[in-house]
Motif scaffolding. Sequence first.
Motif, PDB file in Angstrom:
ATOM      1  N   ASP A 129       0.827  -1.205   0.000  1.00 25.69           N
ATOM      2  CA  ASP A 129       0.000   0.000   0.000  1.00 25.69           C
ATOM      3  C   ASP A 129       0.869   1.267   0.000  1.00 25.69           C
ATOM      4  OD1 ASP A 129       0.961  -0.128   2.579  1.00 25.69           O
ATOM      5  OD2 ASP A 129      -0.986   0.158   3.542  1.00 25.69           O
ATOM      6  N   GLN A 130       2.202   1.078  -0.052  1.00 25.55           N
ATOM      7  CA  GLN A 130       3.124   2.210  -0.103  1.00 25.55           C
ATOM      8  C   GLN A 130       4.183   1.936  -1.169  1.00 25.55           C
ATOM      9  OE1 GLN A 130       4.473   3.937   3.622  1.00 25.55           O
ATOM     10  NE2 GLN A 130       3.260   2.401   4.687  1.00 25.55           N
ATOM     11  N   TYR A 131       4.659   3.000  -1.786  1.00 27.74           N
ATOM     12  CA  TYR A 131       5.680   2.871  -2.820  1.00 27.74           C
ATOM     13  C   TYR A 131       6.552   4.110  -2.800  1.00 27.74           C
ATOM     14  CZ  TYR A 131       7.754   1.800  -7.365  1.00 27.74           C
ATOM     15  OH  TYR A 131       8.632   1.510  -8.375  1.00 27.74           O
ATOM     16  N   PHE A 132       7.838   3.929  -3.069  1.00 21.67           N
ATOM     17  CA  PHE A 132       8.771   5.048  -3.123  1.00 21.67           C
ATOM     18  C   PHE A 132       9.227   5.185  -4.572  1.00 21.67           C
ATOM     19  CE2 PHE A 132      12.788   7.241  -2.552  1.00 21.67           C
ATOM     20  CZ  PHE A 132      12.417   8.230  -1.655  1.00 21.67           C
ATOM     21  N   ASP A 133       8.766   6.230  -5.268  1.00 29.92           N
ATOM     22  CA  ASP A 133       9.072   6.441  -6.682  1.00 29.92           C
ATOM     23  C   ASP A 133      10.230   7.423  -6.812  1.00 29.92           C
ATOM     24  OD1 ASP A 133       9.193   6.945  -9.378  1.00 29.92           O
ATOM     25  OD2 ASP A 133       7.030   7.234  -9.617  1.00 29.92           O
ATOM     26  N   LYS A 134      11.432   6.879  -6.891  1.00 33.79           N
ATOM     27  CA  LYS A 134      12.649   7.684  -6.931  1.00 33.79           C
ATOM     28  C   LYS A 134      12.688   8.631  -8.123  1.00 33.79           C
ATOM     29  CE  LYS A 134      14.960   3.896  -9.232  1.00 33.79           C
ATOM     30  NZ  LYS A 134      15.947   2.855  -9.100  1.00 33.79           N
ATOM     31  N   TYR A 135      12.032   8.270  -9.220  1.00 34.66           N
ATOM     32  CA  TYR A 135      12.063   9.127 -10.405  1.00 34.66           C
ATOM     33  C   TYR A 135      11.343  10.447 -10.172  1.00 34.66           C
ATOM     34  CZ  TYR A 135      13.959   5.000 -12.558  1.00 34.66           C
ATOM     35  OH  TYR A 135      14.757   3.913 -12.846  1.00 34.66           O
ATOM     36  N   LEU A 136      10.472  10.494  -9.182  1.00 31.53           N
ATOM     37  CA  LEU A 136       9.794  11.757  -8.882  1.00 31.53           C
ATOM     38  C   LEU A 136      10.750  12.787  -8.289  1.00 31.53           C
ATOM     39  CD1 LEU A 136       6.381  10.440  -7.519  1.00 31.53           C
ATOM     40  CD2 LEU A 136       6.865  11.501  -9.746  1.00 31.53           C
ATOM     41  N   PHE A 137      11.724  12.353  -7.465  1.00 29.84           N
ATOM     42  CA  PHE A 137      12.687  13.337  -6.967  1.00 29.84           C
ATOM     43  C   PHE A 137      13.799  13.585  -7.980  1.00 29.84           C
ATOM     44  CE2 PHE A 137      14.704   9.615  -4.724  1.00 29.84           C
ATOM     45  CZ  PHE A 137      16.023   9.752  -5.143  1.00 29.84           C
ATOM     46  N   GLU A 138      14.111  12.588  -8.804  1.00 27.79           N
ATOM     47  CA  GLU A 138      15.156  12.769  -9.810  1.00 27.79           C
ATOM     48  C   GLU A 138      14.727  13.684 -10.946  1.00 27.79           C
ATOM     49  OE1 GLU A 138      15.845   8.636 -10.695  1.00 27.79           O
ATOM     50  OE2 GLU A 138      17.683   8.677  -9.511  1.00 27.79           O
ATOM     51  N   SER A 139      13.432  13.780 -11.187  1.00 30.77           N
ATOM     52  CA  SER A 139      12.938  14.614 -12.285  1.00 30.77           C
ATOM     53  C   SER A 139      12.595  16.032 -11.839  1.00 30.77           C
ATOM     54  CB  SER A 139      11.712  13.953 -12.931  1.00 30.77           C
ATOM     55  OG  SER A 139      10.660  13.852 -11.989  1.00 30.77           O
ATOM     56  N   ASP A 140      12.745  16.321 -10.562  1.00 33.14           N
ATOM     57  CA  ASP A 140      12.470  17.661 -10.029  1.00 33.14           C
ATOM     58  C   ASP A 140      13.795  18.437  -9.993  1.00 33.14           C
ATOM     59  OD1 ASP A 140      12.418  19.757  -7.989  1.00 33.14           O
ATOM     60  OD2 ASP A 140      10.424  19.007  -7.502  1.00 33.14           O
ATOM     61  N   PRO A 141      13.961  19.464 -10.832  1.00 34.69           N
ATOM     62  CA  PRO A 141      15.257  20.144 -10.909  1.00 34.69           C
ATOM     63  C   PRO A 141      15.703  20.795  -9.598  1.00 34.69           C
ATOM     64  CG  PRO A 141      13.598  21.323 -12.189  1.00 34.69           C
ATOM     65  CD  PRO A 141      12.982  20.041 -11.726  1.00 34.69           C
ATOM     66  N   THR A 142      14.769  21.288  -8.811  1.00 34.55           N
ATOM     67  CA  THR A 142      15.135  21.911  -7.537  1.00 34.55           C
ATOM     68  C   THR A 142      15.665  20.861  -6.559  1.00 34.55           C
ATOM     69  OG1 THR A 142      13.476  23.630  -7.870  1.00 34.55           O
ATOM     70  CG2 THR A 142      14.290  23.318  -5.622  1.00 34.55           C
ATOM     71  N   LEU A 143      14.960  19.739  -6.453  1.00 30.80           N
ATOM     72  CA  LEU A 143      15.413  18.665  -5.567  1.00 30.80           C
ATOM     73  C   LEU A 143      16.719  18.050  -6.056  1.00 30.80           C
ATOM     74  CD1 LEU A 143      12.207  16.683  -4.519  1.00 30.80           C
ATOM     75  CD2 LEU A 143      13.699  18.089  -3.106  1.00 30.80           C
ATOM     76  N   LEU A 144      16.833  17.839  -7.357  1.00 27.60           N
ATOM     77  CA  LEU A 144      18.036  17.232  -7.901  1.00 27.60           C
ATOM     78  C   LEU A 144      19.259  18.122  -7.658  1.00 27.60           C
ATOM     79  CD1 LEU A 144      19.025  14.709  -9.318  1.00 27.60           C
ATOM     80  CD2 LEU A 144      18.551  15.833 -11.509  1.00 27.60           C
ATOM     81  N   ALA A 145      19.098  19.427  -7.801  1.00 24.74           N
ATOM     82  CA  ALA A 145      20.201  20.360  -7.525  1.00 24.74           C
ATOM     83  C   ALA A 145      20.579  20.323  -6.047  1.00 24.74           C
ATOM     84  CB  ALA A 145      19.818  21.772  -7.950  1.00 24.74           C
ATOM     85  N   ALA A 146      19.588  20.256  -5.166  1.00 23.71           N
ATOM     86  CA  ALA A 146      19.858  20.198  -3.728  1.00 23.71           C
ATOM     87  C   ALA A 146      20.538  18.882  -3.357  1.00 23.71           C
ATOM     88  CB  ALA A 146      18.562  20.372  -2.935  1.00 23.71           C
ATOM     89  N   ILE A 147      20.130  17.799  -3.997  1.00 20.27           N
ATOM     90  CA  ILE A 147      20.763  16.499  -3.764  1.00 20.27           C
ATOM     91  C   ILE A 147      22.225  16.556  -4.197  1.00 20.27           C
ATOM     92  CG2 ILE A 147      20.813  14.100  -4.601  1.00 20.27           C
ATOM     93  CD1 ILE A 147      17.675  14.277  -4.591  1.00 20.27           C
ATOM     94  N   ALA A 148      22.491  17.122  -5.364  1.00 21.31           N
ATOM     95  CA  ALA A 148      23.872  17.233  -5.855  1.00 21.31           C
ATOM     96  C   ALA A 148      24.719  18.073  -4.908  1.00 21.31           C
ATOM     97  CB  ALA A 148      23.885  17.829  -7.264  1.00 21.31           C
ATOM     98  N   GLU A 149      24.142  19.131  -4.375  1.00 21.37           N
ATOM     99  CA  GLU A 149      24.870  19.983  -3.426  1.00 21.37           C
ATOM    100  C   GLU A 149      25.261  19.196  -2.177  1.00 21.37           C
ATOM    101  OE1 GLU A 149      24.045  23.911  -0.667  1.00 21.37           O
ATOM    102  OE2 GLU A 149      22.901  23.668  -2.505  1.00 21.37           O
ATOM    103  N   GLN A 150      24.355  18.356  -1.685  1.00 18.79           N
ATOM    104  CA  GLN A 150      24.626  17.556  -0.484  1.00 18.79           C
ATOM    105  C   GLN A 150      25.547  16.374  -0.774  1.00 18.79           C
ATOM    106  OE1 GLN A 150      23.520  17.990   2.784  1.00 18.79           O
ATOM    107  NE2 GLN A 150      22.669  19.964   2.209  1.00 18.79           N
ATOM    108  N   LEU A 151      25.468  15.801  -1.982  1.00 20.96           N
ATOM    109  CA  LEU A 151      26.295  14.648  -2.334  1.00 20.96           C
ATOM    110  C   LEU A 151      27.735  15.030  -2.678  1.00 20.96           C
ATOM    111  CD1 LEU A 151      24.084  12.362  -4.625  1.00 20.96           C
ATOM    112  CD2 LEU A 151      24.954  11.823  -2.347  1.00 20.96           C
ATOM    113  N   ALA A 152      27.938  16.210  -3.224  1.00 19.94           N
ATOM    114  CA  ALA A 152      29.265  16.615  -3.708  1.00 19.94           C
ATOM    115  C   ALA A 152      30.384  16.398  -2.681  1.00 19.94           C
ATOM    116  CB  ALA A 152      29.234  18.056  -4.204  1.00 19.94           C
ATOM    117  N   PRO A 153      30.190  16.762  -1.407  1.00 16.74           N
ATOM    118  CA  PRO A 153      31.270  16.537  -0.442  1.00 16.74           C
ATOM    119  C   PRO A 153      31.590  15.058  -0.174  1.00 16.74           C
ATOM    120  CG  PRO A 153      29.688  18.135   0.402  1.00 16.74           C
ATOM    121  CD  PRO A 153      29.094  17.521  -0.825  1.00 16.74           C
ATOM    122  N   LEU A 154      30.709  14.141  -0.591  1.00 13.91           N
ATOM    123  CA  LEU A 154      30.939  12.712  -0.381  1.00 13.91           C
ATOM    124  C   LEU A 154      31.849  12.109  -1.450  1.00 13.91           C
ATOM    125  CD1 LEU A 154      27.339  11.489   0.600  1.00 13.91           C
ATOM    126  CD2 LEU A 154      29.189  12.317   2.092  1.00 13.91           C
TER     127      LEU A 154
END
Length: 173
Positions: free
Chosen positions: A29-54
């Motif tokens: 009854d629950q699903y996590f659709d990763k493509y929804l955050f990957e296709s959002d340019p604002t979220l994707l940019a924020a993710i890249a900002e947080q991932l870069a130091p890793l």
Amino acid sequence: MERAQLAAEIYNTAHLTGEFKLRSGKTSDQYFDKYLFESDPTLLAAIAEQLAPLIPDGTEVLAGLEMGGVPVATALSLRTGIPVVFVRKKAKEYGTCKLAEGINVAGKRVCVIEDVVTTGGQILLSVEDLRQYGAQVESVISVIEREEAGRSNLENAGLQFRSLYRMEQLLPL
């Protein structure tokens, strides 16, 4: 965007309720659709900002795995200036017949980029493929670590694994 806020935004964007058939054949009854955050340019940019130091020092190429790792690796490349290659699950059978599309990875320090890691099985296959092309692959970065098995499998194979979030860290606002 702060880390806790980003986690909530990812959850609120990608967490769905309803009736979903899972890869295992079970219904949820629950699903996590990763493509929804990957296709959002604002979220994707924020993710890249947080991932870069890793990204490990000395990384020369980012390798985005088909299909979900490609947008994340592209965003990271734009953020960091590190070139990116796109890694197929199998080499295409026409044209250049390449497995890794983009710059040559031979002799380069490559960091694999994935969106969600569950068991790490496809990552291990892709790492071996990249190594056959001469890449030096020692590290993997993901946005979300779904299960501990993925970390164990990657680390047991001698890979350094870093994730931005574990699945249980993604909670609504």
